[in-house]
Write an enzyme that holds these catalytic residues in place. Structure first.
Site, PDB file in Angstrom:
ATOM      1  N   ASP A  95       0.793  -1.228   0.000  1.00 12.66           N
ATOM      2  CA  ASP A  95       0.000   0.000   0.000  1.00 12.66           C
ATOM      3  C   ASP A  95       0.825   1.278   0.000  1.00 12.66           C
ATOM      4  O   ASP A  95       0.361   2.329   0.443  1.00 12.66           O
ATOM      5  CB  ASP A  95      -0.919  -0.015   1.230  1.00 12.66           C
ATOM      6  N   GLU A 117      -0.557  -9.043  -0.998  1.00 10.40           N
ATOM      7  CA  GLU A 117      -1.110  -8.478   0.261  1.00 10.40           C
ATOM      8  C   GLU A 117      -2.315  -7.583  -0.050  1.00 10.40           C
ATOM      9  O   GLU A 117      -2.409  -6.422   0.357  1.00 10.40           O
ATOM     10  CB  GLU A 117      -0.059  -7.715   1.070  1.00 10.40           C
ATOM     11  N   GLU A 131      -2.033   4.976   3.249  1.00 11.16           N
ATOM     12  CA  GLU A 131      -1.999   3.591   2.766  1.00 11.16           C
ATOM     13  C   GLU A 131      -3.384   3.002   2.504  1.00 11.16           C
ATOM     14  O   GLU A 131      -3.559   2.198   1.583  1.00 11.16           O
ATOM     15  CB  GLU A 131      -1.226   2.710   3.757  1.00 11.16           C
ATOM     16  N   HIS A 201       6.430   4.608  13.064  1.00 16.94           N
ATOM     17  CA  HIS A 201       6.752   5.467  11.924  1.00 16.94           C
ATOM     18  C   HIS A 201       5.541   6.039  11.196  1.00 16.94           C
ATOM     19  O   HIS A 201       5.707   6.780  10.232  1.00 16.94           O
ATOM     20  CB  HIS A 201       7.613   4.693  10.915  1.00 16.94           C
ATOM     21  N   ARG A 203       2.610   8.086   9.524  1.00 13.45           N
ATOM     22  CA  ARG A 203       2.432   9.522   9.329  1.00 13.45           C
ATOM     23  C   ARG A 203       1.285  10.096  10.151  1.00 13.45           C
ATOM     24  O   ARG A 203       1.355  11.237  10.606  1.00 13.45           O
ATOM     25  CB  ARG A 203       2.124   9.822   7.852  1.00 13.45           C
ATOM     26  N   HIS A 233      13.131   4.561  12.750  1.00 12.90           N
ATOM     27  CA  HIS A 233      12.893   4.786  11.321  1.00 12.90           C
ATOM     28  C   HIS A 233      13.511   6.136  10.954  1.00 12.90           C
ATOM     29  O   HIS A 233      13.394   7.086  11.734  1.00 12.90           O
ATOM     30  CB  HIS A 233      11.381   4.788  11.092  1.00 12.90           C
TER      31      HIS A 233
HETATM   32  C1  UD1 Z   1       6.731   4.385   3.811  1.00 18.43           C
HETATM   33  C2  UD1 Z   1       5.320   3.968   3.389  1.00 18.43           C
HETATM   34  C3  UD1 Z   1       4.632   3.220   4.508  1.00 18.43           C
HETATM   35  C4  UD1 Z   1       5.479   2.064   5.013  1.00 18.43           C
HETATM   36  C5  UD1 Z   1       6.851   2.599   5.390  1.00 18.43           C
HETATM   37  C6  UD1 Z   1       7.727   1.440   5.795  1.00 18.43           C
HETATM   38  C7  UD1 Z   1       4.185   5.513   1.876  1.00 18.43           C
HETATM   39  C8  UD1 Z   1       3.318   6.691   1.747  1.00 18.43           C
HETATM   40  N1  UD1 Z   1       4.541   5.168   3.114  1.00 18.43           N
HETATM   41  O1  UD1 Z   1       6.595   5.331   4.858  1.00 18.43           O
HETATM   42  O2  UD1 Z   1       3.405   2.693   4.023  1.00 18.43           O
HETATM   43  O3  UD1 Z   1       4.851   1.509   6.138  1.00 18.43           O
HETATM   44  O4  UD1 Z   1       7.443   3.251   4.260  1.00 18.43           O
HETATM   45  O5  UD1 Z   1       8.892   1.852   6.381  1.00 18.43           O
HETATM   46  O6  UD1 Z   1       4.546   4.918   0.893  1.00 18.43           O
HETATM   47  N2  UD1 Z   1      14.171   7.943   4.749  1.00 18.43           N
HETATM   48  C9  UD1 Z   1      15.533   7.888   4.673  1.00 18.43           C
HETATM   49  N3  UD1 Z   1      16.110   6.700   4.311  1.00 18.43           N
HETATM   50  C10 UD1 Z   1      15.394   5.597   4.022  1.00 18.43           C
HETATM   51  C11 UD1 Z   1      14.008   5.663   4.134  1.00 18.43           C
HETATM   52  C12 UD1 Z   1      13.403   6.836   4.481  1.00 18.43           C
HETATM   53  O7  UD1 Z   1      16.217   8.855   4.910  1.00 18.43           O
HETATM   54  O8  UD1 Z   1      15.979   4.553   3.703  1.00 18.43           O
HETATM   55  C13 UD1 Z   1      13.540   9.218   5.140  1.00 18.43           C
HETATM   56  C14 UD1 Z   1      13.499  10.207   3.966  1.00 18.43           C
HETATM   57  O9  UD1 Z   1      13.754  11.463   4.472  1.00 18.43           O
HETATM   58  C15 UD1 Z   1      12.060  10.178   3.552  1.00 18.43           C
HETATM   59  C16 UD1 Z   1      11.336   9.845   4.849  1.00 18.43           C
HETATM   60  O10 UD1 Z   1      12.207   8.988   5.538  1.00 18.43           O
HETATM   61  O11 UD1 Z   1      11.674  11.426   3.047  1.00 18.43           O
HETATM   62  C17 UD1 Z   1       9.985   9.172   4.677  1.00 18.43           C
HETATM   63  O12 UD1 Z   1      10.062   8.091   3.760  1.00 18.43           O
HETATM   64  P1  UD1 Z   1       8.740   7.717   2.893  1.00 18.43           P
HETATM   65  O13 UD1 Z   1       9.056   6.532   2.052  1.00 18.43           O
HETATM   66  O14 UD1 Z   1       8.234   8.919   2.218  1.00 18.43           O
HETATM   67  O15 UD1 Z   1       7.680   7.354   3.985  1.00 18.43           O
HETATM   68  P2  UD1 Z   1       7.737   6.353   5.192  1.00 18.43           P
HETATM   69  O16 UD1 Z   1       7.250   7.120   6.377  1.00 18.43           O
HETATM   70  O17 UD1 Z   1       9.039   5.661   5.254  1.00 18.43           O
HETATM   71  N1  UDP Z   2      12.547  -4.197  10.292  1.00 20.93           N
HETATM   72  C1  UDP Z   2      13.917  -4.247  10.155  1.00 20.93           C
HETATM   73  N2  UDP Z   2      14.683  -3.418  10.918  1.00 20.93           N
HETATM   74  C2  UDP Z   2      14.145  -2.538  11.800  1.00 20.93           C
HETATM   75  C3  UDP Z   2      12.743  -2.481  11.918  1.00 20.93           C
HETATM   76  C4  UDP Z   2      11.971  -3.319  11.138  1.00 20.93           C
HETATM   77  O1  UDP Z   2      14.441  -5.027   9.375  1.00 20.93           O
HETATM   78  O2  UDP Z   2      14.915  -1.807  12.472  1.00 20.93           O
HETATM   79  C5  UDP Z   2      11.723  -5.087   9.439  1.00 20.93           C
HETATM   80  C6  UDP Z   2      10.653  -5.885  10.134  1.00 20.93           C
HETATM   81  O3  UDP Z   2      11.159  -7.127  10.617  1.00 20.93           O
HETATM   82  C7  UDP Z   2       9.632  -6.084   9.023  1.00 20.93           C
HETATM   83  C8  UDP Z   2       9.757  -4.805   8.205  1.00 20.93           C
HETATM   84  O4  UDP Z   2      11.004  -4.247   8.546  1.00 20.93           O
HETATM   85  O5  UDP Z   2      10.003  -7.166   8.177  1.00 20.93           O
HETATM   86  C9  UDP Z   2       8.630  -3.855   8.525  1.00 20.93           C
HETATM   87  O6  UDP Z   2       8.891  -2.621   7.942  1.00 20.93           O
HETATM   88  P1  UDP Z   2       8.243  -1.265   8.448  1.00 20.93           P
HETATM   89  O7  UDP Z   2       7.874  -1.373   9.887  1.00 20.93           O
HETATM   90  O8  UDP Z   2       9.169  -0.174   8.047  1.00 20.93           O
HETATM   91  O9  UDP Z   2       6.952  -1.135   7.514  1.00 20.93           O
HETATM   92  P2  UDP Z   2       5.436  -1.624   7.628  1.00 20.93           P
HETATM   93  O10 UDP Z   2       5.443  -3.098   7.803  1.00 20.93           O
HETATM   94  O11 UDP Z   2       4.810  -0.894   8.767  1.00 20.93           O
HETATM   95  O12 UDP Z   2       4.834  -1.196   6.339  1.00 20.93           O
END
Ligand code: UD1
Ligand code: UDP
Length: 369
Positions: A95, A117, A131, A201, A203, A233
């Site tokens: 999502d 999923e 999502e 994490h 939003r 995160h």
């Molecule tokens: C995204 C997904 C969410 C998922 C989550 C898993 C959307 C809208 N949200 O949220 O559904 O549960 O990922 O983790 O798609 N960033 C880094 N390095 C990284 C990753 C993220 O610096 O490797 C920072 C960046 O500044 C980025 C911010 O995190 O702008 C947010 O990342 P983003 O992918 O936009 O949203 P998530 O909150 O991670």
């Molecule tokens: N995870 C990881 N390292 C971490 C936290 C989570 O590898 O420090 C793994 C976790 O085991 C799971 C996945 O990341 O497999 C979940 O990702 P996240 O919580 O970012 O996203 P969501 O499932 O909420 O979309």
């Protein structure tokens, strides 16, 4: 058959990895991988662990990226890949903005979309945001829906969608089993010291809810017998970690799974972590007001606490103090064979559908030991 799997975040990579590995064993399939890199470091950790070498990397992540800019960037960069590869089908998971962008871009080019999923719902567009809207939009586009559980299939059945639905189990449990197979047994922990593992994490929790969750952690941190570990995160919108929680950088999957296995209680708003915790028999306090994964709550293995400090602390302490016994490891979300079922369905073979809660807890003991 030419398949193009498109993903960009940590959870998508975790949940698609077992499917990509299974596709590699199918000689009649050309399986290509396009990562949007909506996440960078988080994604790369998972790609490295599963030895996935993408065919295309769109490098879309920007610091503090907005949803609209990200969606636009990803769609614009995917389109030439679709035009060049001309896949028979695109595979997306979950999502995220990446999943929506990839599904929409494929739809605009008349390419069928399979959704891994599918069918998770809160029916509340504000939570999880964005999502819930993303996955419902993907469901309108997809013509193959891989529902992880019967409840997810029931949601889809009420939505008058086109295409086929298969109940497969969640491929995140396949990934968990792959990780467990690599890391082996965990040494016994000090029985006098309890461990709370925290991740958050979402939003919709930015600001006041996260501050309230921080207040709950500060109360739990007053317990002398308990450590709180908080792999963070990297989203800058999350603000500072509460002082008493021991903040960690985002952990690689094996290290995170080791910690889940050691934890006495897990506090999380993560979807994937909720599922993995149920498989490992770890109690979860869900840091959200609503969830699309009701199975663990129904089984008494998770409590929906939102961001209310009293509810969070009360639920966590009931498990920490043994007032409520820990849940048995459960196959409510998956049995580790989702990838096999998904590949069978992609190739038009009969699918031996997933039936949850079929395995005795003893059958899961190898997961938890
Ligand atoms: C995204 C997904 C969410 C998922 C989550 C898993 C959307 C809208 N949200 O949220 O559904 O549960 O990922 O983790 O798609 N960033 C880094 N390095 C990284 C990753 C993220 O610096 O490797 C920072 C960046 O500044 C980025 C911010 O995190 O702008 C947010 O990342 P983003 O992918 O936009 O949203 P998530 O909150 O991670
Ligand atoms: N995870 C990881 N390292 C971490 C936290 C989570 O590898 O420090 C793994 C976790 O085991 C799971 C996945 O990341 O497999 C979940 O990702 P996240 O919580 O970012 O996203 P969501 O499932 O909420 O979309």
């Amino acid at each position: 058959m030419k398949l193009l799997s498109i993903f960009g975040t940590r959870p998508e990579a975790v949940k698609l990895a077992p499917i990509l590995l299974a596709l590699d064993g199918e000689p009649q399939v050309t399986s290509q991988v396009c990562v949007t890199a909506q996440h960078r470091e988080l994604l790369d950790q998972v790609l490295a662990f599963f030895c996935i070498d993408p065919d295309f990397d769109l490098d879309a992540m920007r610091p503090a990226q907005g949803l609209n800019g990200l969606l636009a960037r990803v769609i614009e960069r995917i389109d030439p890949i679709l035009a060049g590869v001309r896949p028979d089908r695109v595979v997306v998971q979950g999502d995220t903005t990446t999943a929506l962008a990839a599904a929409l871009a494929a739809f605009h080019r008349g390419i069928p979309v399979a959704h891994v999923e599918a069918g998770l719902r809160t029916y509340c567009p504000a939570a999880p945001f964005p999502e819930e809207a993303n996955r419902r939009a993907i469901a309108l586009i997809a013509d193959l829906h891989f529902a992880p559980t019967p409840a997810a299939r029931a949601n889809l059945a009420g939505e008058r969608l086109r295409g086929g639905v298969h109940v497969t189990g969640n491929s995140g449990i396949d990934a968990l089993r792959l990780v467990l197979g690599q890391i082996g047994a965990t040494p016994p922990a000090d029985p006098a010291k309890k461990l709370i593992l925290v991740t958050c994490h979402r939003r919709e929790s930015f600001g006041t809810p996260f501050a309230a969750i921080g207040a709950a952690l500060e109360r739990l941190a007053r317990r002398r017998d308990t450590d709180i570990l908080f792999p963070r995160h990297p989203n800058p919108g999350l603000g500072a970690a509460p002082r008493q929680a021991h903040a960690l950088p985002p952990l690689g999957l094996p290290d995170f799974v080791r910690l889940m296995r050691r934890a006495d209680v897990i506090l999380t708003d993560s979807g994937g972590v909720q599922e993995e915790a149920a498989a490992l028999g770890k109690p979860v306090v869900i840091l959200r007001e609503t969830t699309e994964r009701p199975e663990a709550i129904e089984a008494g293995a998770a409590v929906l606490a939102g961001s209310d400090p009293d509810r969070i602390v009360g639920a966590a302490e009931a498990w920490l103090e043994g007032i409520v016994p820990p849940p048995a490891p459960s196959d409510a979300y998956g049995d580790g064979f989702a990838a096999r079922r998904i590949v069978d369905a992609l190739l038009g073979r009969p699918v031996d559908e997933f039936i949850p809660n079929r395995l005795a807890p003893a059958a899961w003991s190898t997961l938890t030991s």
